[in-house]
Design a protein around this motif. Structure first.
Motif, short mmCIF file in Angstrom:
data_model
loop_
_atom_site.label_atom_id
_atom_site.label_comp_id
_atom_site.label_asym_id
_atom_site.label_seq_id
_atom_site.Cartn_x
_atom_site.Cartn_y
_atom_site.Cartn_z
N LEU A 1 -4.22 -9.88 2.73
CA LEU A 1 -5.36 -9.07 3.18
C LEU A 1 -6.48 -9.09 2.15
O LEU A 1 -7.67 -9.17 2.52
CB LEU A 1 -4.90 -7.63 3.42
CG LEU A 1 -3.93 -7.39 4.58
CD1 LEU A 1 -3.41 -5.94 4.54
CD2 LEU A 1 -4.60 -7.67 5.91
N GLY B 1 -4.39 -2.32 0.47
CA GLY B 1 -3.59 -3.07 1.43
C GLY B 1 -2.11 -2.78 1.29
O GLY B 1 -1.37 -2.71 2.28
N SER C 1 0.19 -1.32 4.38
CA SER C 1 1.16 -2.26 4.96
C SER C 1 2.60 -1.91 4.64
O SER C 1 3.52 -2.68 4.95
CB SER C 1 0.86 -3.68 4.46
OG SER C 1 0.96 -3.76 3.05
N GLN C 2 2.86 -0.74 4.07
CA GLN C 2 4.22 -0.41 3.66
C GLN C 2 5.18 -0.30 4.83
O GLN C 2 6.36 -0.66 4.70
CB GLN C 2 4.23 0.89 2.84
CG GLN C 2 3.69 2.10 3.55
CD GLN C 2 3.66 3.33 2.65
OE1 GLN C 2 4.70 3.92 2.36
NE2 GLN C 2 2.48 3.71 2.20
N MET D 1 5.01 -2.03 7.71
CA MET D 1 5.32 -3.41 8.11
C MET D 1 6.31 -4.03 7.13
O MET D 1 7.22 -4.75 7.53
CB MET D 1 4.03 -4.25 8.18
CG MET D 1 3.14 -3.93 9.36
SD MET D 1 1.84 -5.18 9.62
CE MET D 1 0.84 -4.94 8.14
N VAL E 1 -4.75 -4.02 9.93
CA VAL E 1 -3.38 -3.49 9.85
C VAL E 1 -3.03 -2.75 11.14
O VAL E 1 -1.91 -2.87 11.67
CB VAL E 1 -3.22 -2.57 8.64
CG1 VAL E 1 -1.86 -1.87 8.66
CG2 VAL E 1 -3.37 -3.36 7.35
N THR F 1 0.01 -3.90 13.51
CA THR F 1 1.07 -2.94 13.81
C THR F 1 1.25 -2.79 15.31
O THR F 1 2.37 -2.76 15.82
CB THR F 1 0.74 -1.58 13.18
OG1 THR F 1 0.58 -1.72 11.76
CG2 THR F 1 1.85 -0.57 13.46
N ILE G 1 1.90 -8.81 1.52
CA ILE G 1 0.98 -8.65 2.64
C ILE G 1 -0.41 -8.26 2.13
O ILE G 1 -1.43 -8.76 2.62
CB ILE G 1 1.51 -7.57 3.61
CG1 ILE G 1 2.86 -8.01 4.20
CG2 ILE G 1 0.51 -7.31 4.73
CD1 ILE G 1 3.55 -6.93 5.02
N ALA G 2 -0.43 -7.36 1.13
CA ALA G 2 -1.70 -6.92 0.57
C ALA G 2 -2.47 -8.07 -0.06
O ALA G 2 -3.70 -8.12 0.00
CB ALA G 2 -1.46 -5.82 -0.46
N ALA H 1 5.24 -5.45 0.65
CA ALA H 1 3.94 -4.85 0.93
C ALA H 1 2.87 -5.46 0.04
O ALA H 1 1.73 -5.69 0.48
CB ALA H 1 4.00 -3.34 0.74
#
Length: 381
Positions: free
Chosen positions: A331, A294, A298-299, A301, A92, A96, A327-328, A324
């Motif tokens: 991941l 995750g 990832s919040q 992003m 992450v 980022t 994305i999690a 999020a």
């Protein structure tokens, strides 16, 4: 009938705690992107629910390993933690950095200023806003988990397994760091961080208490469904009134231990089988809870994707949490689980102590099989 001590030791999976993690992670996202409409949920303090839960799970695992094999393997513990935390975090962090560089904001966002600290888990020392500001919790946790298992090992070597003596040694050692060493390192800023470590310690103390037969007997009444349900409902009401209670006790640092203690009562009510556990162990909450690490990281992003939704409110909060979670999921599938599995494999290859007979409660004639008392609950963040 509430859960017995032998049943507690034999429990391999604390089903409802995964749901607690899910709700805490979503509450944090809603706090960041929900605006005034979601302010009453008081999601800002949900990180302390994470801390209490994490301290409880880590200490429970360590104590059960000690009962099973005669000691806590620090090397195995740290190997598992490295593979649990670092791969997702650095992934992450790298993503980022790439997106911020592409946007030409590497320095203006102050990510460049914070990067040296982010690379060595000094996240809580960053006292300015960055795209990974929420990662300060990792800095707090990782330092605590470098020290806490070592304290458990030292107190075991000192033959101080009596609950009161072992707890006293651990608490005094942590308190010396939290209230003396920590504030002196960086003045007022570090002093405020002491409250976060108190939440972790309370979770650890709950685990120590419940691992002892007499301590378990003290909290066992909370496991009765007729009591557990009001405790859970009471916590929900307490959460809604956090904003009103904080000023009454002198501010956040003084209120945080109170919140952590109330959270520990919730965990006791959730651990035992019953309607509270069944609700929090439902499939949607379990799915989110398994991916909460995750989701939490990832919040920001996700918020970059949902930035077109304005102003902050229910719509943006739900959309950000959903992105999020997406994305999690990636991941979780490609980074988190493969690395956790690899870490467990490496830890298993380390020299292990000879298994010892599982501890039997003095007041019970039930022995717990050595292989049955390690919970397979999802790892804390």
């Amino acid at each position: 009938m509430p859960m017995s001590y032998a049943e507690y030791l034999a429990t391999r999976h604390f089903h409802g705690l995964t749901g607690v993690r899910a709700l805490a992670a979503v509450a944090v996202v809603f706090f960041h992107y929900g605006g005034p409409a979601l302010g009453p949920l008081q999601g800002w303090i949900a990180v302390h629910l994470f801390f209490v839960l994490s301290g409880f799970l880590i200490t429970t695992l360590s104590l059960r390993e000690e009962d099973r094999s005669g000691r806590v393997s620090l090397r195995a513990f740290w190997v598992r933690r490295v593979f649990r935390i670092m791969p997702v975090y650095y992934t992450v962090l790298a993503l980022t950095a790439v997106f911020v560089v592409i946007g030409g904001q590497y320095w203006s966002s102050r990510l460049g200023d914070a990067m040296p600290l982010y690379l060595v888990f000094g996240n809580e020392l960053v006292d300015y806003n960055t795209p990974l500001g929420m990662s300060w919790t990792l800095g707090v946790e990782e330092k605590f988990y470098f020290v806490w298992p070592a304290l458990l090992v030292l107190t075991a070597l000192a033959k101080s397994r009596k609950l009161w003596l072992r707890t006293g040694i651990c608490v005094l050692s942590v308190a010396a760091v939290v209230f003396v060493v920590l504030p002196l390192t960086n003045g007022e800023g570090m002093g405020k961080l002491a409250a976060h470590y108190v939440s972790l310690v309370i979770g650890c103390l709950l685990a120590l208490l419940m691992h002892h037969p007499k301590g378990f007997a003290l909290v066992r009444p909370l496991m009765r469904p007729v009591v557990a349900v009001p405790v859970a409902l009471g916590f929900c009401v307490f959460q809604l009134f956090v904003g009103d209670l904080v000023p009454l006790v002198g501010g956040i640092p003084w209120f945080t231990p109170i919140y952590a203690l109330v959270s520990s009562l919730l965990l006791v009510a959730v651990v035992a089988p019953g309607p509270v556990q069944r609700l929090l162990a439902c499939r949607p909450l379990k799915y989110i809870g398994d991916r909460s690490y995750g989701l939490y990281l990832s919040q920001v992003m996700a918020a970059a994707v949902t930035g077109v939704i304005a102003p902050p409110g229910w719509g943006k909060a739900i959309a950000t949490a959903a992105v999020a979670l997406g994305i999690a999921c990636v991941l979780y599938r490609w980074v988190e689980m493969p690395m956790i599995t690899r870490g467990r494999q490496l830890a298993a290859k380390l020299p292990q102590a000879s298994p010892v007979k599982a501890r039997t409660a003095a007041s019970e004639v039930v022995s717990v099989p050595a292989g049955s008392n390690r919970p397979k609950h999802s790892r804390p963040r």
